[in-house]
Design a protein around this motif. Structure first.
Motif, PDB file in Angstrom:
ATOM      1  N   THR A  50     -22.933  -0.323  -7.022  1.00 49.10           N
ATOM      2  CA  THR A  50     -23.918  -0.718  -6.007  1.00 49.10           C
ATOM      3  C   THR A  50     -24.921   0.404  -5.694  1.00 49.10           C
ATOM      4  O   THR A  50     -25.998   0.132  -5.175  1.00 49.10           O
ATOM      5  CB  THR A  50     -23.223  -1.108  -4.689  1.00 49.10           C
ATOM      6  N   TYR A  51     -24.538   1.646  -6.009  1.00 46.60           N
ATOM      7  CA  TYR A  51     -25.430   2.777  -5.720  1.00 46.60           C
ATOM      8  C   TYR A  51     -26.222   3.184  -6.957  1.00 46.60           C
ATOM      9  O   TYR A  51     -27.024   4.115  -6.904  1.00 46.60           O
ATOM     10  CB  TYR A  51     -24.624   3.997  -5.227  1.00 46.60           C
ATOM     11  N   GLY A 194     -18.887  11.034   1.319  1.00 52.33           N
ATOM     12  CA  GLY A 194     -19.661  10.255   2.293  1.00 52.33           C
ATOM     13  C   GLY A 194     -19.893   8.820   1.870  1.00 52.33           C
ATOM     14  O   GLY A 194     -20.781   8.150   2.405  1.00 52.33           O
ATOM     15  N   LEU A 195     -19.077   8.335   0.935  1.00 51.95           N
ATOM     16  CA  LEU A 195     -19.266   6.949   0.464  1.00 51.95           C
ATOM     17  C   LEU A 195     -19.004   5.953   1.594  1.00 51.95           C
ATOM     18  O   LEU A 195     -18.182   6.214   2.487  1.00 51.95           O
ATOM     19  CB  LEU A 195     -18.309   6.670  -0.698  1.00 51.95           C
ATOM     20  N   PRO A 196     -19.673   4.803   1.561  1.00 51.62           N
ATOM     21  CA  PRO A 196     -19.492   3.805   2.617  1.00 51.62           C
ATOM     22  C   PRO A 196     -18.015   3.454   2.782  1.00 51.62           C
ATOM     23  O   PRO A 196     -17.306   3.208   1.806  1.00 51.62           O
ATOM     24  CB  PRO A 196     -20.276   2.594   2.102  1.00 51.62           C
ATOM     25  N   GLY A 197     -17.578   3.431   4.039  1.00 48.72           N
ATOM     26  CA  GLY A 197     -16.204   3.035   4.353  1.00 48.72           C
ATOM     27  C   GLY A 197     -15.195   4.152   4.246  1.00 48.72           C
ATOM     28  O   GLY A 197     -14.031   3.959   4.576  1.00 48.72           O
ATOM     29  N   HIS A 221     -21.280  15.554  -5.120  1.00 50.20           N
ATOM     30  CA  HIS A 221     -22.564  15.438  -4.431  1.00 50.20           C
ATOM     31  C   HIS A 221     -22.419  14.502  -3.245  1.00 50.20           C
ATOM     32  O   HIS A 221     -21.414  13.804  -3.109  1.00 50.20           O
ATOM     33  CB  HIS A 221     -23.723  15.050  -5.359  1.00 50.20           C
ATOM     34  N   HIS A 222     -23.407  14.512  -2.380  1.00 43.51           N
ATOM     35  CA  HIS A 222     -23.368  13.662  -1.205  1.00 43.51           C
ATOM     36  C   HIS A 222     -23.792  12.247  -1.596  1.00 43.51           C
ATOM     37  O   HIS A 222     -24.533  12.047  -2.568  1.00 43.51           O
ATOM     38  CB  HIS A 222     -24.289  14.212  -0.112  1.00 43.51           C
ATOM     39  N   PHE A 223     -23.343  11.289  -0.802  1.00 43.90           N
ATOM     40  CA  PHE A 223     -23.772   9.908  -0.997  1.00 43.90           C
ATOM     41  C   PHE A 223     -25.229   9.789  -0.558  1.00 43.90           C
ATOM     42  O   PHE A 223     -25.594  10.215   0.527  1.00 43.90           O
ATOM     43  CB  PHE A 223     -22.894   8.971  -0.161  1.00 43.90           C
ATOM     44  N   TYR A 224     -26.031   9.233  -1.450  1.00 45.15           N
ATOM     45  CA  TYR A 224     -27.415   8.978  -1.075  1.00 45.15           C
ATOM     46  C   TYR A 224     -27.799   7.574  -1.532  1.00 45.15           C
ATOM     47  O   TYR A 224     -27.178   6.999  -2.432  1.00 45.15           O
ATOM     48  CB  TYR A 224     -28.375  10.029  -1.647  1.00 45.15           C
ATOM     49  N   VAL A 225     -28.793   7.037  -0.884  1.00 43.48           N
ATOM     50  CA  VAL A 225     -29.261   5.687  -1.189  1.00 43.48           C
ATOM     51  C   VAL A 225     -30.576   5.809  -1.926  1.00 43.48           C
ATOM     52  O   VAL A 225     -31.486   6.516  -1.480  1.00 43.48           O
ATOM     53  CB  VAL A 225     -29.469   4.878   0.119  1.00 43.48           C
ATOM     54  N   THR A 226     -30.655   5.133  -3.068  1.00 54.69           N
ATOM     55  CA  THR A 226     -31.904   5.196  -3.818  1.00 54.69           C
ATOM     56  C   THR A 226     -32.545   3.812  -3.889  1.00 54.69           C
ATOM     57  O   THR A 226     -31.888   2.788  -3.691  1.00 54.69           O
ATOM     58  CB  THR A 226     -31.679   5.746  -5.247  1.00 54.69           C
ATOM     59  N   LYS A 227     -33.815   3.845  -4.183  1.00 55.04           N
ATOM     60  CA  LYS A 227     -34.598   2.599  -4.150  1.00 55.04           C
ATOM     61  C   LYS A 227     -34.159   1.627  -5.236  1.00 55.04           C
ATOM     62  O   LYS A 227     -33.795   2.042  -6.342  1.00 55.04           O
ATOM     63  CB  LYS A 227     -36.085   2.931  -4.317  1.00 55.04           C
ATOM     64  N   GLY A 228     -34.178   0.357  -4.869  1.00 57.60           N
ATOM     65  CA  GLY A 228     -33.901  -0.690  -5.855  1.00 57.60           C
ATOM     66  C   GLY A 228     -32.426  -0.932  -6.091  1.00 57.60           C
ATOM     67  O   GLY A 228     -32.060  -1.714  -6.976  1.00 57.60           O
ATOM     68  N   ARG A 241     -24.109   4.045   6.469  1.00 56.75           N
ATOM     69  CA  ARG A 241     -24.801   5.231   6.962  1.00 56.75           C
ATOM     70  C   ARG A 241     -24.648   6.350   5.957  1.00 56.75           C
ATOM     71  O   ARG A 241     -23.790   6.283   5.047  1.00 56.75           O
ATOM     72  CB  ARG A 241     -24.251   5.671   8.332  1.00 56.75           C
ATOM     73  N   VAL A 242     -25.478   7.371   6.088  1.00 58.93           N
ATOM     74  CA  VAL A 242     -25.380   8.538   5.204  1.00 58.93           C
ATOM     75  C   VAL A 242     -25.006   9.750   6.049  1.00 58.93           C
ATOM     76  O   VAL A 242     -25.165   9.754   7.280  1.00 58.93           O
ATOM     77  CB  VAL A 242     -26.711   8.791   4.454  1.00 58.93           C
ATOM     78  N   LEU A 243     -24.515  10.789   5.375  1.00 59.45           N
ATOM     79  CA  LEU A 243     -24.082  12.004   6.073  1.00 59.45           C
ATOM     80  C   LEU A 243     -25.275  12.816   6.546  1.00 59.45           C
ATOM     81  O   LEU A 243     -26.342  12.808   5.907  1.00 59.45           O
ATOM     82  CB  LEU A 243     -23.256  12.882   5.129  1.00 59.45           C
ATOM     83  N   THR A 244     -25.081  13.549   7.613  1.00 61.05           N
ATOM     84  CA  THR A 244     -26.050  14.590   7.955  1.00 61.05           C
ATOM     85  C   THR A 244     -25.764  15.781   7.048  1.00 61.05           C
ATOM     86  O   THR A 244     -24.664  15.892   6.461  1.00 61.05           O
ATOM     87  CB  THR A 244     -25.902  15.045   9.417  1.00 61.05           C
ATOM     88  N   LEU A 245     -26.726  16.685   6.954  1.00 59.35           N
ATOM     89  CA  LEU A 245     -26.524  17.888   6.137  1.00 59.35           C
ATOM     90  C   LEU A 245     -25.310  18.668   6.633  1.00 59.35           C
ATOM     91  O   LEU A 245     -24.477  19.134   5.846  1.00 59.35           O
ATOM     92  CB  LEU A 245     -27.797  18.750   6.192  1.00 59.35           C
ATOM     93  N   ARG A 246     -25.203  18.799   7.945  1.00 61.26           N
ATOM     94  CA  ARG A 246     -24.092  19.550   8.537  1.00 61.26           C
ATOM     95  C   ARG A 246     -22.741  18.917   8.172  1.00 61.26           C
ATOM     96  O   ARG A 246     -21.784  19.613   7.831  1.00 61.26           O
ATOM     97  CB  ARG A 246     -24.282  19.556  10.058  1.00 61.26           C
ATOM     98  N   GLU A 247     -22.692  17.589   8.232  1.00 58.47           N
ATOM     99  CA  GLU A 247     -21.448  16.894   7.861  1.00 58.47           C
ATOM    100  C   GLU A 247     -21.104  17.154   6.396  1.00 58.47           C
ATOM    101  O   GLU A 247     -19.951  17.417   6.052  1.00 58.47           O
ATOM    102  CB  GLU A 247     -21.600  15.371   8.079  1.00 58.47           C
TER     103      GLU A 247
END
Ligand code: SF4
Length: 315
Positions: A50-51, A194-197, A221-228, A241-247
């Motif tokens: 999904t990501y 930081g994956l969902p759930g 790496h951190h979980f990030y959301v990309t376009k499409g 939601r996504v993580l803050t840098l501090r998290e």
């Protein structure tokens, strides 16, 4: 390597590993060899994880694919001119680089090794795409070059893998690692924090489980959301939601404290092309993230491996 000039890192970095292994400056050249993914082409599923937005993390898949020879030649020129690179490891990065007939695999791996200054291969793939015949082939290459098998895992929790539509299980990953180790292959696991759930406890459980497997490398790496991507829609509906840098910095330290010191940390943050990113937008460079992780380790007065539990593989 540049990162270590900024800060003496309290983890076993990929740069340090390469300096220990080779008497010359070695860089990885990421290529797109034109493979597809069984989770996209219908072999096991359609639509992919999904990501998955390969173009966001694989520079070579953003533009019409150049021939392998050209990608390698361009990579060699880039690292020679910019960073005084001397030798190179060709990283088969985009999609699933063992998803094809053995003859095709042989052809592309041989092509990469045809360059005098290529001293190794890194083959990125899925844990359910390394049948014995493929591992036997990789083992033959490992006998003549410096070879890494990179397995995408992301999480050791099957609930998360299902949610991501990965279409493989943690047990399949463990089985792939065992069969690769029987052939003395170096194995690197890819993990996303930081994956969902996922709770912090679940991520640390993944670290603890991986610590028991005798892996040679890890890429975080951190979980990030990309376009499409399917996740973009969920993110816009505020269901993930996504993580803050501090998290993320805290979680990366937590994870590495549970990672044996022999494991090479080959990546600590994602390299996402900005136009493809939906979230997060931290406004920092990759080197700054690595620097913050080093600072957090110093604040805690800990390091990689300092919290590994009962692991005979820590040394
Ligand atoms: S396994 Fe990799 S290439 Fe295949 S769909 Fe998932 S993220 Fe994309």
């Amino acid at each position: 390597m540049v990162a270590e000039a900024l800060v003496k890192v309290p983890f076993y970095s990929g740069g340090r590993y390469l300096r220990e292994q080779f008497p010359f400056r070695v860089f990885k050249i990421a290529i797109d060899a034109g493979f597809n993914c069984p989770n996209r082409d219908g072999s096991i599923g359609y639509g992919g994880c999904t990501y998955c937005g390969n173009a966001s993390f694989s520079p070579n898949s953003r533009v019409p694919r150049a021939p392998i020879a050209q990608q390698i030649a361009d990579g060699i020129r880039f690292y020679r001119e910019r960073l005084q690179g001397e030798k190179f490891i060709v990283y088969f990065q985009a999609y699933t680089n063992t998803h094809g007939p053995l003859d095709r695999l042989r052809q592309v791996y041989d092509e990469a090794l045809g360059y005098t200054d290529v001293v190794g291969l890194a083959v990125g793939t899925r844990p359910d795409c390394v049948p014995d015949r493929v591992l036997d082939l990789l083992a033959r290459y490992a006998g003549r070059t410096h070879l890494w098998l990179e397995l995408g895992l992301q999480s050791s929790h099957d609930t998360t893998l299902q949610r991501l539509n990965r279409r493989h299980t943690y047990a399949q990953f463990v089985d792939a690692v065992r069969r690769a180790q029987e052939r003395a292959l170096r194995v690197c696991a890819h993990v996303i924090l930081g994956l969902p759930g996922e709770t912090r406890e679940m991520m640390l459980e993944t670290a603890d489980r991986l610590a028991q497997l005798g892996l040679d490398g890890v890429k975080l790496h951190h979980f990030y959301v990309t376009k499409g991507t399917a996740l973009e829609r969920l993110y816009r509906r505020s269901t993930v939601r996504v993580l803050t840098l501090r998290e993320y910095v805290g979680l990366a330290c937590d994870f590495l404290e549970r990672t044996p010191t022999r494991v090479v940390v080959q990546r600590l943050t994602g390299e996402v092309a900005e136009p493809y990113v939906v979230a997060p937008h931290w406004g920092v460079t990759k080197l700054q993230v690595i620097h913050l992780i080093g600072e957090e380790f110093r604040r805690r007065d800990t390091r990689q491996g300092s919290r590994v539990k009962n692991c005979r593989l820590t040394h």
